[in-house]
Design an enzyme around this catalytic site. Structure first.
Site, PDB file in Angstrom:
ATOM      1  N   GLY A  12       0.789  -1.235   0.000  1.00 12.56           N
ATOM      2  CA  GLY A  12       0.000   0.000   0.000  1.00 12.56           C
ATOM      3  C   GLY A  12       0.815   1.275   0.000  1.00 12.56           C
ATOM      4  O   GLY A  12       0.374   2.288   0.545  1.00 12.56           O
ATOM      5  N   HIS A 110       0.540   1.906 -13.357  1.00 16.91           N
ATOM      6  CA  HIS A 110       1.359   0.808 -13.880  1.00 16.91           C
ATOM      7  C   HIS A 110       2.819   1.244 -13.896  1.00 16.91           C
ATOM      8  O   HIS A 110       3.127   2.356 -14.343  1.00 16.91           O
ATOM      9  CB  HIS A 110       0.912   0.424 -15.296  1.00 16.91           C
ATOM     10  CG  HIS A 110       1.656  -0.750 -15.841  1.00 16.91           C
ATOM     11  ND1 HIS A 110       1.383  -2.039 -15.455  1.00 16.91           N
ATOM     12  CD2 HIS A 110       2.699  -0.823 -16.712  1.00 16.91           C
ATOM     13  CE1 HIS A 110       2.225  -2.864 -16.076  1.00 16.91           C
ATOM     14  NE2 HIS A 110       3.020  -2.151 -16.842  1.00 16.91           N
ATOM     15  N   ASP A 151      -4.150  -2.955 -19.347  1.00 18.69           N
ATOM     16  CA  ASP A 151      -3.281  -1.776 -19.506  1.00 18.69           C
ATOM     17  C   ASP A 151      -3.490  -1.076 -20.847  1.00 18.69           C
ATOM     18  O   ASP A 151      -2.551  -0.518 -21.420  1.00 18.69           O
ATOM     19  CB  ASP A 151      -1.800  -2.168 -19.348  1.00 18.69           C
ATOM     20  CG  ASP A 151      -1.493  -2.805 -18.003  1.00 18.69           C
ATOM     21  OD1 ASP A 151      -2.122  -2.412 -17.008  1.00 18.69           O
ATOM     22  OD2 ASP A 151      -0.639  -3.704 -17.952  1.00 18.69           O
TER      23      ASP A 151
END
Length: 207
Positions: A12, A110, A151
């Protein structure tokens, strides 16, 4: 006020960057209304707890099949009533039903400059391993809207990061986080929260 739900699978660190951004005012007009993880041991859940953000684990392992999990995941998201869903290292395929319902309201970070080192099989350290094997001199990170491909959604922001001699996948991963991910993910949320992002013909325009 933009209501966001953050979906995470691991430590996280991007969630923490968002929490810090909201606290420090670099992300404006935004409230984190919930955190969802597919992993009950994810440290991201502890980060949410410390920040007093409602957090829940919805794991595919707890359901008989993918359809049951998708239904539970969808229900959990909808109960939080988000305006934007943020995938911050979420290693679960998002149900098509959710993608259609929240079109251009789900974003993902990403760790490469899309279209390089992205798509099926490229996640986590595998992205950085691929970059080092190929010998690229520049990598980076991309924030994009999520569509039904992997993506392939419209790109919101990108930031380049230099690859250095002697980099390992772990060292490169950390540099990409520090120099790109933790910067452009909060910036993207702030732009969306303030109505500065539009999508036309599959391309993002920032005003």
């Amino acid at each position: 006020m933009l209501r966001i739900v953050v979906c995470v699978s691991g430590g996280g660190t991007n969630l923490q960057a968002i929490i810090n951004g909201v606290r420090q005012g670099t992300i404006t007009n935004t409230e984190i209304v919930g955190v969802i993880s597919n992993n009950k041991n994810a440290y991201a859940l502890e980060r949410a707890k410390q920040a007093e953000i409602p957090a829940v684990c919805v794991s595919p392992r707890d359901y008989g099949d993918r359809e049951q999990f998708n239904e539970a995941f969808l229900k959990t998201v909808e109960q939080m009533k988000p305006d934007l869903i943020v995938l911050a290292g979420f290693l679960v395929v998002i149900p098509s039903q959710l993608i259609r319902k929240y079109e251009n309201r789900i974003i993902n970070i990403h760790p490469s400059l899309i279209p390089s080192f992205c798509g099926t099989g490229y996640y986590g350290l595998k992205v950085h391993e691929g970059a080092l094997v190929r010998g690229v001199k520049i990598t980076g990170a991309t924030v994009h809207f999520v569509d039904e491909g992997t993506d392939t959604g419209p790109i919101i922001m990108q930031k380049a990061v230099a690859v250095q001699e002697g980099d390992t996948p772990e060292v490169l991963q950390r540099r990409v986080m520090e120099e790109a991910e933790w910067i452009i993910l909060p910036q993207s949320i702030d732009l969306i929260a303030n109505g500065k992002v539009t999508v036309t013909d599959g391309k993002v325009h920032i005003s």
